[in-house]
Design an enzyme around this catalytic site. Structure first.
Site, PDB file in Angstrom:
ATOM      1  N   ASP A 161       0.871  -1.178   0.000  1.00 54.38           N
ATOM      2  CA  ASP A 161       0.000   0.000   0.000  1.00 54.38           C
ATOM      3  C   ASP A 161       0.905   1.224   0.000  1.00 54.38           C
ATOM      4  O   ASP A 161       1.562   1.526   0.995  1.00 54.38           O
ATOM      5  CB  ASP A 161      -0.891  -0.011   1.240  1.00 54.38           C
ATOM      6  CG  ASP A 161      -1.810   1.202   1.307  1.00 54.38           C
ATOM      7  OD1 ASP A 161      -1.725   2.077   0.413  1.00 54.38           O
ATOM      8  OD2 ASP A 161      -2.597   1.290   2.272  1.00 54.38           O
ATOM      9  N   ASN A 182       5.253   4.647 -10.833  1.00 58.27           N
ATOM     10  CA  ASN A 182       4.138   4.615 -11.769  1.00 58.27           C
ATOM     11  C   ASN A 182       2.779   4.842 -11.100  1.00 58.27           C
ATOM     12  O   ASN A 182       1.849   5.335 -11.727  1.00 58.27           O
ATOM     13  CB  ASN A 182       4.133   3.267 -12.504  1.00 58.27           C
ATOM     14  CG  ASN A 182       2.972   3.124 -13.459  1.00 58.27           C
ATOM     15  OD1 ASN A 182       2.855   3.879 -14.407  1.00 58.27           O
ATOM     16  ND2 ASN A 182       2.103   2.164 -13.191  1.00 58.27           N
ATOM     17  N   TYR A 240      -5.702  16.982  -8.345  1.00 57.00           N
ATOM     18  CA  TYR A 240      -4.817  15.994  -8.966  1.00 57.00           C
ATOM     19  C   TYR A 240      -3.712  16.691  -9.748  1.00 57.00           C
ATOM     20  O   TYR A 240      -2.534  16.319  -9.660  1.00 57.00           O
ATOM     21  CB  TYR A 240      -5.629  15.080  -9.884  1.00 57.00           C
ATOM     22  CG  TYR A 240      -4.796  14.228 -10.811  1.00 57.00           C
ATOM     23  CD1 TYR A 240      -4.128  13.104 -10.345  1.00 57.00           C
ATOM     24  CD2 TYR A 240      -4.682  14.556 -12.164  1.00 57.00           C
ATOM     25  CE1 TYR A 240      -3.356  12.318 -11.199  1.00 57.00           C
ATOM     26  CE2 TYR A 240      -3.918  13.782 -13.023  1.00 57.00           C
ATOM     27  CZ  TYR A 240      -3.256  12.672 -12.537  1.00 57.00           C
ATOM     28  OH  TYR A 240      -2.491  11.902 -13.383  1.00 57.00           O
ATOM     29  N   VAL A 280      -4.290   7.928 -21.241  1.00 55.36           N
ATOM     30  CA  VAL A 280      -3.838   6.553 -21.449  1.00 55.36           C
ATOM     31  C   VAL A 280      -4.972   5.617 -21.044  1.00 55.36           C
ATOM     32  O   VAL A 280      -5.582   5.799 -19.986  1.00 55.36           O
ATOM     33  CB  VAL A 280      -2.586   6.223 -20.599  1.00 55.36           C
ATOM     34  CG1 VAL A 280      -2.064   4.834 -20.951  1.00 55.36           C
ATOM     35  CG2 VAL A 280      -1.501   7.270 -20.804  1.00 55.36           C
ATOM     36  N   THR A 334      -6.310   3.068 -19.259  1.00 55.71           N
ATOM     37  CA  THR A 334      -6.029   2.232 -18.086  1.00 55.71           C
ATOM     38  C   THR A 334      -7.280   2.233 -17.211  1.00 55.71           C
ATOM     39  O   THR A 334      -8.355   2.632 -17.655  1.00 55.71           O
ATOM     40  CB  THR A 334      -4.846   2.798 -17.276  1.00 55.71           C
ATOM     41  OG1 THR A 334      -5.219   4.095 -16.760  1.00 55.71           O
ATOM     42  CG2 THR A 334      -3.600   2.934 -18.131  1.00 55.71           C
TER      43      THR A 334
END
EC number: 1.1.1.270
Length: 212
Positions: free
Chosen positions: A22, A49, A118, A153, A155
């Site tokens: 985590d 990542n 973000y 992207v 994902t």
């Protein structure tokens, strides 16, 4: 573990070793690096990542949501970077690499309130990577630091951001031809394959059809 099995059955070179961690928990991060040291001596390349966005606008967002983004997008990157560097230093690794998967949101603020906080965390990654580059120079090491900043992207990212609206999440990837995980992997390989005297600071990449 499923991905590791898929890689093996596909005949890819190397071995993928899964380890549960985590990244919002420093103790678990340190435990992971300790296990890496015990099992594999240490880290030569660190690719930060992990990242996530929660739909928490600046005027109405929850503190919990903001803190989650800070913990994963900023603190975990910093902790993993520190531990990876210390691993390289103690083994006299002078040609290591730290790659931060950033975002185009770390270079421009789009008019979408759900990603403003973000975006702030990704601006932090931009600053952290350049600061890291400077500190590595001061340490007189040839370890390099690089950002890779993608646009959209395909994902599970949008499904985390819009977890209460899976149709909206799916539509995110249907409006244009998005980047694929393979495109990101190819960018990482390009960065790692650069000759030792070449410092790639940032790769900004987006789908050709993306407007923002």
């Amino acid at each position: 573990q499923k991905l590791a099995a898929e890689c093996q059955s596909a005949g890819y070179a190397g071995t993928l070793i899964p380890y549960k961690c985590d990244l919002a928990n420093e103790e678990e991060i340190l435990s992971m690096f300790s296990a890496i040291k015990t099992l594999h001596q240490g880290v030569d390349v660190c690719i930060n990542n992990a990242g996530l966005a929660r739909p928490e606008p600046l005027l109405s967002g929850s503190t919990e949501g903001w803190r989650t983004m800070i913990d994963v997008n900023v603190m975990a990157v910093s902790i993993c970077t520190r531990e990876a560097y210390q691993s390289m230093k103690e083994r006299n690794i002078d040609d290591g690499h730290i790659i931060n998967i950033n975002s185009m949101n770390g270079h421009s603020v789009v008019p979408q309130s759900v990603v403003h906080f973000y975006s702030a965390t990704k601006y932090a990654v931009t600053a952290l990577t350049e600061g890291l580059r400077q500190e590595l120079r001061e340490a007189k090491t040839h370890i390099r630091a690089t950002c890779i900043s993608p646009g959209l992207v395909e994902t599970g990212f949008a499904f985390k951001l819009h977890d209460n609206d899976p149709e909206r999440a799916a539509a995110t990837y249907e409006s244009i031809r998005c980047l694929k995980a393979e495109d990101m992997a190819n960018a990482v390989i390009y960065v790692l394959s650069a000759p030792p005297h070449v410092q790639i600071g940032d790769i900004q990449m987006r789908p050709t059809e993306q407007i923002s």
